[in-house]
Design a protein around this motif. Sequence first.
Motif, mmCIF file in Angstrom:
data_model
loop_
_atom_site.group_PDB
_atom_site.id
_atom_site.type_symbol
_atom_site.label_atom_id
_atom_site.label_comp_id
_atom_site.label_asym_id
_atom_site.label_seq_id
_atom_site.Cartn_x
_atom_site.Cartn_y
_atom_site.Cartn_z
ATOM 1 N N HIS A 3 8.731 2.331 -39.326
ATOM 2 C CA HIS A 3 7.558 3.029 -39.858
ATOM 3 C C HIS A 3 7.936 4.448 -40.252
ATOM 4 O O HIS A 3 8.345 5.248 -39.412
ATOM 5 C CB HIS A 3 6.445 3.050 -38.808
ATOM 6 C CG HIS A 3 5.215 3.746 -39.285
ATOM 7 N ND1 HIS A 3 4.312 3.176 -40.162
ATOM 8 C CD2 HIS A 3 4.752 5.004 -39.040
ATOM 9 C CE1 HIS A 3 3.340 4.037 -40.422
ATOM 10 N NE2 HIS A 3 3.582 5.153 -39.759
ATOM 11 N N GLU A 28 3.832 4.539 -46.625
ATOM 12 C CA GLU A 28 2.912 3.410 -46.414
ATOM 13 C C GLU A 28 2.798 2.525 -47.656
ATOM 14 O O GLU A 28 2.617 1.313 -47.552
ATOM 15 C CB GLU A 28 1.523 3.924 -46.003
ATOM 16 C CG GLU A 28 1.458 4.597 -44.628
ATOM 17 C CD GLU A 28 1.975 6.027 -44.607
ATOM 18 O OE1 GLU A 28 2.368 6.560 -45.670
ATOM 19 O OE2 GLU A 28 1.992 6.635 -43.509
ATOM 20 N N GLU A 29 2.924 3.161 -48.820
ATOM 21 C CA GLU A 29 2.817 2.402 -50.072
ATOM 22 C C GLU A 29 3.901 1.333 -50.206
ATOM 23 O O GLU A 29 3.716 0.338 -50.900
ATOM 24 C CB GLU A 29 2.935 3.357 -51.276
ATOM 25 C CG GLU A 29 1.843 4.396 -51.358
ATOM 26 C CD GLU A 29 0.524 3.812 -51.837
ATOM 27 O OE1 GLU A 29 0.522 3.241 -52.934
ATOM 28 O OE2 GLU A 29 -0.483 3.925 -51.099
ATOM 29 N N GLU A 87 1.116 -3.158 -41.145
ATOM 30 C CA GLU A 87 0.507 -3.037 -42.474
ATOM 31 C C GLU A 87 0.948 -1.785 -43.212
ATOM 32 O O GLU A 87 0.838 -1.710 -44.435
ATOM 33 C CB GLU A 87 -1.022 -3.062 -42.356
ATOM 34 C CG GLU A 87 -1.513 -4.446 -41.995
ATOM 35 C CD GLU A 87 -3.030 -4.549 -42.048
ATOM 36 O OE1 GLU A 87 -3.652 -3.731 -42.753
ATOM 37 O OE2 GLU A 87 -3.557 -5.445 -41.364
ATOM 38 N N ASP A 88 1.442 -0.806 -42.453
ATOM 39 C CA ASP A 88 1.910 0.441 -43.063
ATOM 40 C C ASP A 88 3.410 0.641 -42.881
ATOM 41 O O ASP A 88 3.899 1.770 -42.897
ATOM 42 C CB ASP A 88 1.185 1.641 -42.423
ATOM 43 C CG ASP A 88 -0.273 1.692 -42.831
ATOM 44 O OD1 ASP A 88 -0.589 1.289 -43.966
ATOM 45 O OD2 ASP A 88 -1.097 2.141 -41.999
ATOM 46 N N SER A 89 4.133 -0.439 -42.653
ATOM 47 C CA SER A 89 5.549 -0.313 -42.282
ATOM 48 C C SER A 89 6.406 -1.344 -42.983
ATOM 49 O O SER A 89 5.910 -2.246 -43.657
ATOM 50 C CB SER A 89 5.716 -0.522 -40.764
ATOM 51 O OG SER A 89 4.850 0.301 -40.021
ATOM 52 N N ALA A 138 5.057 -0.403 -47.792
ATOM 53 C CA ALA A 138 4.944 -1.357 -46.688
ATOM 54 C C ALA A 138 5.168 -2.778 -47.172
ATOM 55 O O ALA A 138 4.697 -3.168 -48.247
ATOM 56 C CB ALA A 138 3.575 -1.237 -46.032
#
Length: 401
Positions: A290, A295-296, A63-65, A298
Amino acid sequence: DREDWETIQAHIDKYAAEPNPQFTGAAEDMNVVMVSLESVESFVINETVNGEEITPFLNELIEDSFYFENIYDQAGQGKTSDAEFMMSNSLYPLGRGAVFHTHDENIYTPLPRALKETGYHTTSFHANVDTFYNRNVMYPHLGFKDHYELDDYEITDENSVGWGLKDIDFVKQSMEYIREIPEPFYATMLTLTNHFPYELDPEDHYIKPYDSESDIVNRYFPTVRYTDEAMRILFDEMKEAGLYENTMFVLYGDHYGIAESHYEDLSDYLGYEVTDDESVKLDRVPVIIHIPGMEEEAKIFDTVGGHIDVMPTLINLLGLPEENHVMFGRDLLSEERDDFAVQRDGSLITDEVIYTKETCFNASNGDILSVENCIEAFERGENELFYSDKVIYGDLLRFPN
Ligand code: GP9
Ligand code: MN
């Protein structure tokens, strides 16, 4: 040989895709931790068994990658080492044997060496004897400054299972070294617990095995889940060590885990019949990149690619000049790249077709198509393997092109 180079270069240029300029240098000067997730396949990602998540940590991480969900396994008989070879060279491994064994004296243009030359400390962590797959010879040759192997770990009956040191212990012990190595570093880590035949002590089961006729299929889930837990610990410890923020993480499945001979029982879990085209689709491995702070951005990418496409992606992210490398892969983040992967057995995948076992399938609905629909991809795939093999068999990187 000059002529050879001209045809090979023309082939590479023909399919080249401009690396995504938006991401050029996005991870410049950052540490890199690259993890080989032993036998982890894509079909476990974001899925459950007996109602329990199989890879809760990886699912969160995704979710952050950048997550690449259509990366096909391009390893050959050299399995883990073939994947390592691709991560380091963006060349295909060979149709026979392990290239780590058969071509350990060739000249290569590897990523670890390029990083070493810019001042990175390059190192590798794996709790097995380093003569296995000839790594003691290949690692220095690929530009690893040093590496940690069996003798560098404390291995006991309690902390090992199957092939050796359990992944959680492997991560913890490796972290003791990682805390001490100079930055920036490039560190590869090879996990081992999720290795065939997927043995694991009951106390290490975070989830229950599946229930089918195949013990291999059943046991696969708890061992994948165990490796997932080891990754959570790796990230936690990297944070504790103050290294997380400045590190790009690259996690990839090294090759398939469940062999075709178990597909009937796997099919029971999947809930669909594993036809020849689905069998190719099952041979996908997760690739997760990652970068803390990004994160934005992702995103789940559906671009079709393979192991060989990871290195060019990293070259761009790290801001290294790509002209220093001869790579068959193409930046996975490139907006120009077309969907294509060829596997070592000659199977081909594009966004439109899958060609395998001399049959051409519609990639979206599995319909069998006339072979003409696959000819273009087939010829491209044949050339890919042919030219990459030519580079290796002829040791062509000896000649500056
Ligand atoms: C051995 C480990 C496993 O050191 O990399 O190798 P594999 O059997 O998966 O190729
Ligand atoms: Mn392996």
